[in-house]
Design a protein around this motif. Sequence first.
Motif, mmCIF file in Angstrom:
data_model
loop_
_atom_site.group_PDB
_atom_site.id
_atom_site.type_symbol
_atom_site.label_atom_id
_atom_site.label_comp_id
_atom_site.label_asym_id
_atom_site.label_seq_id
_atom_site.Cartn_x
_atom_site.Cartn_y
_atom_site.Cartn_z
ATOM 1 N N TYR A 171 -4.276 16.826 -0.230
ATOM 2 C CA TYR A 171 -5.538 16.084 -0.335
ATOM 3 C C TYR A 171 -6.757 16.944 -0.018
ATOM 4 N N TYR B 155 -5.702 3.320 -6.341
ATOM 5 C CA TYR B 155 -7.176 3.248 -6.383
ATOM 6 C C TYR B 155 -7.856 4.594 -6.555
ATOM 7 N N LYS B 156 -7.069 5.656 -6.706
ATOM 8 C CA LYS B 156 -7.684 6.973 -6.914
ATOM 9 C C LYS B 156 -7.805 7.236 -8.415
ATOM 10 N N THR C 246 3.740 15.815 0.009
ATOM 11 C CA THR C 246 2.665 15.319 -0.846
ATOM 12 C C THR C 246 2.457 16.351 -1.939
ATOM 13 N N ASP D 166 4.905 12.129 -2.411
ATOM 14 C CA ASP D 166 3.692 11.317 -2.414
ATOM 15 C C ASP D 166 2.814 11.821 -3.556
ATOM 16 N N THR E 249 -1.718 9.553 7.063
ATOM 17 C CA THR E 249 -0.865 8.353 7.059
ATOM 18 C C THR E 249 0.595 8.726 6.806
ATOM 19 N N ASP E 250 0.839 9.765 6.020
ATOM 20 C CA ASP E 250 2.219 10.151 5.735
ATOM 21 C C ASP E 250 2.951 10.533 7.021
ATOM 22 N N SER F 90 -0.090 10.503 -4.559
ATOM 23 C CA SER F 90 -1.423 9.891 -4.502
ATOM 24 C C SER F 90 -2.487 10.720 -5.203
ATOM 25 N N HIS F 91 -2.420 12.040 -5.065
ATOM 26 C CA HIS F 91 -3.417 12.903 -5.711
ATOM 27 C C HIS F 91 -2.877 13.534 -6.986
ATOM 28 N N PHE G 244 -1.575 14.506 4.482
ATOM 29 C CA PHE G 244 -2.456 13.352 4.649
ATOM 30 C C PHE G 244 -1.959 12.549 5.853
ATOM 31 N N CYS H 173 -0.676 6.074 -5.207
ATOM 32 C CA CYS H 173 -1.842 5.275 -4.888
ATOM 33 C C CYS H 173 -2.467 4.699 -6.160
ATOM 34 N N SER I 73 0.857 -1.187 0.000
ATOM 35 C CA SER I 73 0.000 0.000 0.000
ATOM 36 C C SER I 73 0.894 1.239 0.000
ATOM 37 N N THR I 74 0.297 2.378 -0.235
ATOM 38 C CA THR I 74 1.066 3.626 -0.173
ATOM 39 C C THR I 74 1.720 3.774 1.200
ATOM 40 N N SER I 75 0.964 3.455 2.254
ATOM 41 C CA SER I 75 1.504 3.592 3.613
ATOM 42 C C SER I 75 2.756 2.732 3.800
HETATM 43 C C1 LIG Z 1 -4.856 8.238 -0.487
HETATM 44 C C2 LIG Z 1 -3.541 8.613 0.093
HETATM 45 C C3 LIG Z 1 -2.761 7.650 0.708
HETATM 46 C C4 LIG Z 1 -3.288 6.253 0.833
HETATM 47 O O1 LIG Z 1 -2.591 5.432 1.661
HETATM 48 P P1 LIG Z 1 -3.066 3.910 1.857
HETATM 49 O O2 LIG Z 1 -1.896 3.248 2.395
HETATM 50 O O3 LIG Z 1 -3.515 3.415 0.515
HETATM 51 O O4 LIG Z 1 -4.241 3.913 2.769
HETATM 52 C C5 LIG Z 1 -1.521 8.022 1.195
HETATM 53 N N1 LIG Z 1 -1.087 9.302 1.075
HETATM 54 C C6 LIG Z 1 -1.843 10.253 0.485
HETATM 55 C C7 LIG Z 1 -1.334 11.639 0.363
HETATM 56 C C8 LIG Z 1 -3.091 9.935 -0.007
HETATM 57 O O5 LIG Z 1 -3.847 10.873 -0.576
#
Ligand SMILES: *Cc1c(COP(=O)(O)O)cnc(C)c1O
Length: 404
Positions: free
Chosen positions: A168, A218-219, A164, A193, A125-126, A195-196, A123, A216, A94-96
């Motif tokens: 987000y 799934y976006k 990032t 990152d 998780t980062d 993801s977006h 975000f 990511c 996963s991204t995380s």
């Molecule tokens: C969506 C997103 C993630 C997703 O992390 P997961 O490990 O897939 O849950 C991570 N970082 C950013 C900036 C995001 O927008």
Amino acid sequence: MTRDEARARDAADPLRGYRDRFALPDGVLYLDGNSLGPLPRDAAPALADMAGRQWGERLIRSWNEGWIDAPQRIGGKIAALIGADPDEVIVADSTSVNLFKLLVAALRHDPARHTIVSETGNFPTDLHIAEGAVGCVAGARLNAVARGAISAAIDGDTAVVLLTHVHYKTAERFDMASWTAAAHAAGALTLWDLSHSVGAVPVDLNAAGADLAVGCGYKYLNGGPGAPAFLFVARRLQERLASPLSGWMGHAAPFDFADAYQPASGMKRWLAGTPSMLAMAGLEAGVDLWRAVDQQAVATKSAALFDQFAAIGARLNLECASPANPERRGSHISFRHPQAYALCQALIARGVIGDFRDPDILRFGLTPLYLGFEDVWCAGSILADILTSGAFRDPAFAQRNAVT
Ligand SMILES: *Cc1c(COP(=O)(O)O)cnc(C)c1O
């Protein structure tokens, strides 16, 4: 823009044909592709083939018939979207988890440097992963500061600057080349990152001199819920960084079944355990859809959809939280409203799916492959109706769901 004008723009849209490549439900205006991309029509048969033929009939033989190379193969396809070479990107985890692997590797890269610099309000998780990563490396620390203080925070102790690319919430976009140059001037690595960004805005990692990146699946890549993520390591760093999750799939020769770990060369070392082929099938279908897409056409249309939505918001006296300059933002538009959660729920009840981000952000993904000007026109008129009628004040819309 009138409805007729919106229709005329849709008719002249060079990306119009892509809309039919998605299985979008009737009666829904989907403005949340920045959170979960919709189902590409090709994904369902690809998943059925994966389950029925590849798993069901070919069984373990499939590992030698395309499975084992899937992380590199799909990574190579993603590379084309982010200005990387095919052998600089791999799909994994996963991204995380990918953030964790790269942050720890970056902290261990130069023993004289101990700090991760990042942005507060990134975000979550980062930042959570960064906290976890510094806990795994002696002497390491996280310095998360507000955007305006990042520049001053980068110094001779900085191992890696974690940013990032597109925020987000607000869709603010960092200038990748200049921030990378600033980090390099201080001797630090950058970790972007995406993801977006991937599938949303043009990204050119190598032109920017970027070191590391994650993103990511799934976006905007439409790889399916919880799709595997990807990571990028610039070729010049590939033999100098090692994954802290030293699993057998990242070993130089996994089927030697050796006791001692020896990392594979190139990107394979970032694999840990056996990748999920069911998930890979969905991701590959989503990524393949992007193959022939003109990225510049995507950027141009995204900017036009934004302007159209921003004008609707201005007419409704909504405060836009996203930058006006298309070079400085991603492909979503956010408004601030004290009742943003209830507004979002009221919109969903009327078939307009956007999302809410705590505490006051109403966010709409502008995804040019399947969203048109008439869609935005319709979403805007429903939003206007909900605001002027006060329909969002219904107490049912204040009930918080687990996922917002
Ligand atoms: C969506 C997103 C993630 C997703 O992390 P997961 O490990 O897939 O849950 C991570 N970082 C950013 C900036 C995001 O927008």
